[in-house]
Design an enzyme around this catalytic site. Sequence first.
Site, short mmCIF file in Angstrom:
data_model
loop_
_atom_site.label_atom_id
_atom_site.label_comp_id
_atom_site.label_asym_id
_atom_site.label_seq_id
_atom_site.Cartn_x
_atom_site.Cartn_y
_atom_site.Cartn_z
N ARG A 189 -60.76 54.12 66.39
CA ARG A 189 -59.59 55.03 67.08
C ARG A 189 -59.70 56.21 66.36
O ARG A 189 -59.67 56.49 65.07
CB ARG A 189 -58.40 54.56 67.15
CG ARG A 189 -57.33 55.59 67.48
CD ARG A 189 -55.94 55.14 67.97
NE ARG A 189 -55.85 54.13 68.98
CZ ARG A 189 -54.80 53.64 69.71
NH1 ARG A 189 -53.58 53.95 69.18
NH2 ARG A 189 -54.87 53.20 70.89
N ARG A 237 -50.44 48.17 69.28
CA ARG A 237 -51.10 47.12 70.05
C ARG A 237 -52.38 47.17 69.99
O ARG A 237 -52.88 46.15 69.77
CB ARG A 237 -50.72 47.54 71.56
CG ARG A 237 -49.43 47.11 71.93
CD ARG A 237 -48.91 48.06 73.16
NE ARG A 237 -48.59 49.29 72.49
CZ ARG A 237 -47.51 49.52 71.70
NH1 ARG A 237 -46.33 48.50 71.90
NH2 ARG A 237 -47.09 50.80 71.23
N THR A 238 -53.20 48.02 69.91
CA THR A 238 -54.52 47.98 69.87
C THR A 238 -55.07 47.59 68.81
O THR A 238 -56.01 46.60 68.66
CB THR A 238 -55.13 49.45 70.19
OG1 THR A 238 -54.64 49.87 71.41
CG2 THR A 238 -56.68 49.29 70.37
N LYS A 268 -60.90 62.58 50.81
CA LYS A 268 -61.69 63.15 49.81
C LYS A 268 -62.81 64.15 50.38
O LYS A 268 -63.64 64.71 49.96
CB LYS A 268 -62.66 62.25 48.81
CG LYS A 268 -61.46 61.14 48.18
CD LYS A 268 -62.37 60.29 47.48
CE LYS A 268 -61.46 59.26 46.84
NZ LYS A 268 -62.26 58.14 46.37
N HIS A 298 -59.92 55.31 76.78
CA HIS A 298 -59.28 53.91 76.09
C HIS A 298 -59.79 52.86 76.96
O HIS A 298 -59.10 52.27 77.56
CB HIS A 298 -57.75 54.19 75.87
CG HIS A 298 -57.38 53.09 75.08
ND1 HIS A 298 -57.93 52.03 74.29
CD2 HIS A 298 -56.04 53.28 74.44
CE1 HIS A 298 -57.14 51.48 73.55
NE2 HIS A 298 -55.96 52.02 73.61
N1 CP Z 1 -51.58 51.11 74.49
C1 CP Z 1 -51.95 51.50 73.09
O1 CP Z 1 -53.12 51.85 72.78
O2 CP Z 1 -51.10 51.28 72.12
P1 CP Z 1 -51.20 51.62 70.62
O3 CP Z 1 -51.29 53.08 70.52
O4 CP Z 1 -49.94 51.12 69.95
O5 CP Z 1 -52.60 50.99 70.23
#
Ligand code: CP
Length: 303
Positions: free
Chosen positions: A111, A61-62, A90, A139
Amino acid sequence: MDTYYTKDISLPWRRAVVSVDQFKKPDIDEIFALADRLSVGRTMPLTGKSIINLFYEPSTRTSSSFYAAMTRLGGSVIPINEVNYSSVTKGETLEDTIRTLESFTDALVLRHYDEDATERAVSVASIPIINAGNGAGEHPTQALLDLYTISKERDGLNGLNVTLMGDLKHGRTVHSLTKLLRMYDVKINLVSPPELSLPRFYLHKNDTEHRELGEVIADTDILYVTRVQKERFFDELEIDFSYSVTRSDMDLAKTNLVLMHPLPRVGEIPIELDSDPRSAYFRQVKYGLHVRMALLVALIGRD
Ligand code: CP
């Protein structure tokens, strides 16, 4: 007491989105109003701009919603969703990776499995960094979209009874969302096994902690469920938790309950509940697209 990395909340969110601590109510109002406008508009304010998605952990999603948001706004995306095919394998440091990539883009969506990764990136970057999840930390863009979802589904954010259920210890979406919810007149109930309870750092004296959903379901306006974050456990033998929302729980719930989940789900909400109009988790994904469009315009829409 659990220890968490120190957040520099004096850092303006337009410079980098590290933590929800950076946002005040007027900022949130501004982002949500922009999200409203962009959800119905056909403008391309980010034509000629680009972002890089740099993901050291899996995402559906993100990553894809930032991609969709950017392209809908006329911009482009360099996706690095599998760092195993980059020079990270590396031994390249996060700092060197950021200093390299910033030459190619206007903002970087990061991320990472380390809780201090976003701040390390910000310390060397001259472009906006957006925290797309830092280990078991925060998040923030998910929390903003969660809050936006609540405001849309319930036409406001005050006077609500919110129940957070699941792995509250490792769930970074919950950590960020609790902080945002505390800006409003909201009662928070926490439902989890004791081993997965919300770290004291995020707890407020008015919160109530429960072991069973049945203790609070009848009074709940918003039910926010998360999965067990298996990837955060050091000892696989520790992972022996299962919980789910049942049809019986829904029968006891309010008719205007909003059932949310950041997804992915792995059994916490059975598929049979998808057709219940109170199940909002796929609408939540759509709201997320609009919030991320708003954030991108706010961060890189002006020269
Ligand atoms: N909600 C969320 O962070 O989903 P993903 O891990 O798929 O990005």
